[in-house]
Design an enzyme around this catalytic site. Structure first.
Site, PDB file in Angstrom:
ATOM      1  CG  ASN A  13      12.521 -22.278  -8.559  1.00 18.62           C
ATOM      2  OD1 ASN A  13      12.386 -23.351  -7.967  1.00 18.62           O
ATOM      3  ND2 ASN A  13      13.038 -21.210  -7.983  1.00 18.62           N
ATOM      4  CE  LYS A  68      10.228 -19.136  -6.831  1.00 19.88           C
ATOM      5  NZ  LYS A  68       9.957 -17.702  -6.583  1.00 19.88           N
ATOM      6  CG  HIS A 119      15.867 -18.317  -6.279  1.00 19.92           C
ATOM      7  ND1 HIS A 119      15.109 -17.554  -5.421  1.00 19.92           N
ATOM      8  CD2 HIS A 119      15.171 -18.361  -7.450  1.00 19.92           C
ATOM      9  CE1 HIS A 119      14.009 -17.166  -6.032  1.00 19.92           C
ATOM     10  NE2 HIS A 119      14.022 -17.641  -7.264  1.00 19.92           N
ATOM     11  CD  GLU A 129      14.794 -15.635 -10.757  1.00 13.85           C
ATOM     12  OE1 GLU A 129      13.715 -16.016 -11.211  1.00 13.85           O
ATOM     13  OE2 GLU A 129      15.290 -16.097  -9.719  1.00 13.85           O
TER      14      GLU A 129
END
Length: 248
Positions: free
Chosen positions: A10, A12, A95, A165
């Site tokens: 990821n 981001k 997320h 996560e």
């Protein structure tokens, strides 16, 4: 059935074309575990650029978001149709940064997940607890509630990869111990068995994310219910290759 090892990167809101070209070139030139499935998620405006430059057949591209409507007056959003038009068949949803910074609820994330799946896009669905929740001893209950919201919306789990996560470990340098991670992964699998089916529990891949790096990935990968990683900052660095090759 053996679950195929999976590593997601990821990126981001990081990287320019120059940066991303260097990351992709590093992956193209690396010897990657042929038994690992790899998906990288650059910022949306670089999805096509990254896809055009990738030369590894076992590395795919994911979006970092998709909306739950097909089109219309939704400024700044991306539809499943648009992702498929680019050949993008993966998306990261749920997320904690979007949950916390943008106020996305469990229910909204579940609706986006259903929409993506219904349109042929596979989903990396994220869950995880805060430091306060962990310290209160409510981690598993919290994650199970997130799972329950998702299960209300979807019936077919075959194109869902779950990423656990813990929020307190994302980008902090803190990492769950392999025992802490395995405990939650096992609880997720147990919940799937009890509330969905034995088949879904056995076949669904559950990733760990949160300050994963080249030093800790091998020990984490040995745990029974850890089927790979969702990597943040380290996916922008050469050590991402070492994480992909954690089982070698």
């Amino acid at each position: 059935m053996a679950r195929k090892f999976f590593v997601g990167g990821n990126f981001k809101m990081n990287g320019t074309r120059k940066d991303l070209k260097a990351i992709v070139d590093n992956l193209n030139n690396a010897q990657l575990d042929p038994n690992a499935e790899v998906v990288i998620a650059p910022p949306a405006l670089y999805l096509d650029f990254v896809k055009q430059n990738l030369q590894k057949p076992n590395v795919e591209v994911a979006a970092q978001n998709v909306f739950n409507k097909p089109n219309g007056a939704f400024t700044g959003e991306i539809s499943a149709t648009q992702l498929l038009d680019l050949g993008v068949k993966w998306v990261i949803l749920g997320h904690s940064e979007r949950r916390n910074e943008l106020g996305e609820s469990d229910e909204f994330i579940a609706s986006k997940t259903k929409y993506a799946l219904d349109n042929g896009i596979s989903v990396i669905w994220c869950c995880g607890e805060s430091k306060d929740t962990r310290q209160a001893g409510e981690t598993i209950k919290f994650v199970e509630n997130q799972l329950a919201a998702l299960a209300k919306e979807i019936n077919d789990w075959k194109n869902v990869v779950i990423a656990y996560e813990p929020i307190w470990a994302i980008g902090t340098g803190l990492v769950a111990t392999k025992e802490q991670a395995q405990e939650v992964h096992a609880a997720i699998r147990s919940w799937l068995k009890q509330n969905v089916s034995d088949k879904v529990a056995e076949e669904t891949r559950i990733l760990y994310g949160g300050s994963v790096n080249a030093k800790n990935c091998k020990d984490l990968a040995k745990e029974q219910d850890i089927d790979g990683f969702l990597v943040g900052g380290a996916s922008l660095k050469p050590e991402f290759v070492d994480i992909i090759n954690a089982n070698l």
